[in-house]
Design a protein around this motif. Structure first.
Motif, short mmCIF file in Angstrom:
data_model
loop_
_atom_site.label_atom_id
_atom_site.label_comp_id
_atom_site.label_asym_id
_atom_site.label_seq_id
_atom_site.Cartn_x
_atom_site.Cartn_y
_atom_site.Cartn_z
N GLY A 20 -2.92 45.79 35.29
CA GLY A 20 -1.57 45.53 35.11
C GLY A 20 -0.63 46.61 35.72
O GLY A 20 0.38 46.41 36.39
N ALA B 21 -1.67 37.80 35.33
CA ALA B 21 -0.84 37.66 34.19
C ALA B 21 0.35 38.53 34.34
O ALA B 21 1.59 37.95 34.23
N THR B 22 0.42 39.59 35.14
CA THR B 22 1.59 40.51 35.26
C THR B 22 2.16 39.97 36.39
O THR B 22 3.70 39.76 36.21
N ASP C 93 12.70 47.15 39.75
CA ASP C 93 12.00 45.98 39.14
C ASP C 93 12.03 44.75 40.03
O ASP C 93 10.89 44.08 39.89
N GLN D 292 2.33 36.60 36.81
CA GLN D 292 2.95 35.46 36.41
C GLN D 292 4.21 35.60 35.71
O GLN D 292 5.23 34.81 35.81
N ILE D 293 4.01 36.80 34.85
CA ILE D 293 5.47 37.13 34.24
C ILE D 293 6.68 37.42 34.98
O ILE D 293 7.60 37.13 34.86
N GLN D 294 6.30 38.27 36.08
CA GLN D 294 7.20 38.86 37.04
C GLN D 294 7.85 37.63 37.67
O GLN D 294 9.06 37.58 37.72
N GLN D 295 6.92 36.62 38.01
CA GLN D 295 7.56 35.56 38.70
C GLN D 295 8.55 34.47 37.76
O GLN D 295 9.64 34.29 38.19
N THR D 296 8.17 34.41 36.54
CA THR D 296 8.86 33.86 35.47
C THR D 296 10.21 34.54 35.53
O THR D 296 11.27 33.92 35.23
N LEU D 297 10.18 35.77 35.06
CA LEU D 297 11.40 36.57 35.00
C LEU D 297 12.43 36.50 36.07
O LEU D 297 13.67 36.31 35.93
#
Length: 317
Positions: free
Chosen positions: A231, A293-294, A97, A296-301
């Motif tokens: 995505g 969006a994908t 991941d 951005q989500i990965q960077q946040t996680l």
């Protein structure tokens, strides 16, 4: 597991080694003094889990190692190491991941370069797509989709926005626009030649095409499929398992739409042109939005995983 290779000026080597030695994720640490000739200095190598790469690279960049020397990361295909296994177990997150942002950015820059190879593949794919439309062949349509290289710069748009790389954004937009302009222009020339020779008729372009009519009739599903494919494509290029790219290539109709635009222009058929332009824009927009969006989500996680890793107790030196 990643192989970390650093060319360091001698004045920085002790500081770099202190950073690496204090990190539980680092194994196989080797320092060779005075072996580097250009730039002059030392060679430092180590093995690190993928999920530990981002904080280490960020620290090394803050030390200006990339400006005074170099930082290289290479995937290790097969490795046998008890200490390496223990390091992966200690490091929060999953290797599959993990998003190594330096790797993602490098790939985005490479695939956004407007060069002869990119233009050749896109033009050949567009020509095949136009033939697929004339013959109403689904097999050739799929072949054109797989051959097209346009997903690279589309994904780079998301990387540029998330990582605030505005030079990359300009490069990706230029490559996308210029690539399709050149590919469509050359395909128009070939279509006009085929028309002059009687190989293609107006009826073949405007007549019923049950197998390929979707190319110039975009609807809500065109956008939905583009979002899902975008995505999946970004997940494939950011993870260590690139298993989804083939599915992305045969899910969206960017290249077939470009081929249909060329045929519509060659035969002065406005409905074909505008329907295909709409399909092309819908697919590019859907994939670009999904990619952003994908990422951005990965960077946040991963921004939450890094503090967890850094908060773990270090081993005693």
């Amino acid at each position: 597991m990643l192989h970390l290779r650093i060319l360091s000026p001698a004045a920085l080597s002790d500081d770099i080694l202190e950073v690496l030695e204090s990190d539980d994720a680092v194994t196989g640490l080797v320092a060779m003094r005075g072996v580097a000739l250009r730039p002059p200095g030392d060679l430092i190598t180590a093995q690190i889990p993928r999920e530990a790469a981002n904080p280490l690279v960020a620290t090394l960049r803050e030390m200006r190692v990339h400006q005074l020397g170099s930082i290289e990361l290479e995937p290790v295909g097969t490795w046998l190491s008890r200490s390496g296994f223990d390091a992966e177990v200690r490091t929060p997150g999953s290797s599959s991941d993990a998003v190594v942002w330096a790797e993602v950015a490098q790939r985005a820059y490479d695939e956004s370069e407007l060069n002869w190879t990119y233009l050749s593949f896109l033009t050949l794919a567009t020509v095949i797509a136009s033939i697929a439309i004339v013959t109403d062949s689904q097999i050739l349509t799929v072949g054109a989709m797989v051959l097209g290289p346009e997903f690279g710069p589309i994904a780079a748009l998301g990387v540029a926005l998330v990582r605030r790389r505005f030079v990359l954004l300009q490069l990706a937009l230029r490559t996308l626009v210029a690539g399709f302009v050149v590919a469509i222009g050359l395909t128009i020339v070939l279509a006009l030649m085929a028309r002059g020779l009687g190989w293609i008729t107006l009826e073949q372009v405007t007549g019923p095409r049950p197998s390929t009519h979707f190319i110039y009739t975009p609807d809500k599903w065109s956008f939905i499929v583009a979002v899902i494919a975008g995505g999946a494509g970004v997940l494939s290029i950011t993870s260590s398992k690139s298993i989804g790219l083939a599915g992305v290539f045969i899910s969206v109709t960017t290249v077939p739409a470009a081929g249909n635009i060329a045929l519509g222009v060659a035969f002065w058929n406005g409905s074909t042109v505008w329907g295909s332009v709409a399909q092309l824009l819908v697919n590019v927009a859907g994939m670009a939005i999904a990619g952003w969006a994908t990422l951005q989500i990965q960077q946040t996680l991963w921004s939450r995983v890094s503090p967890r890793r850094l908060s773990r107790p270090r081993r005693m030196r």
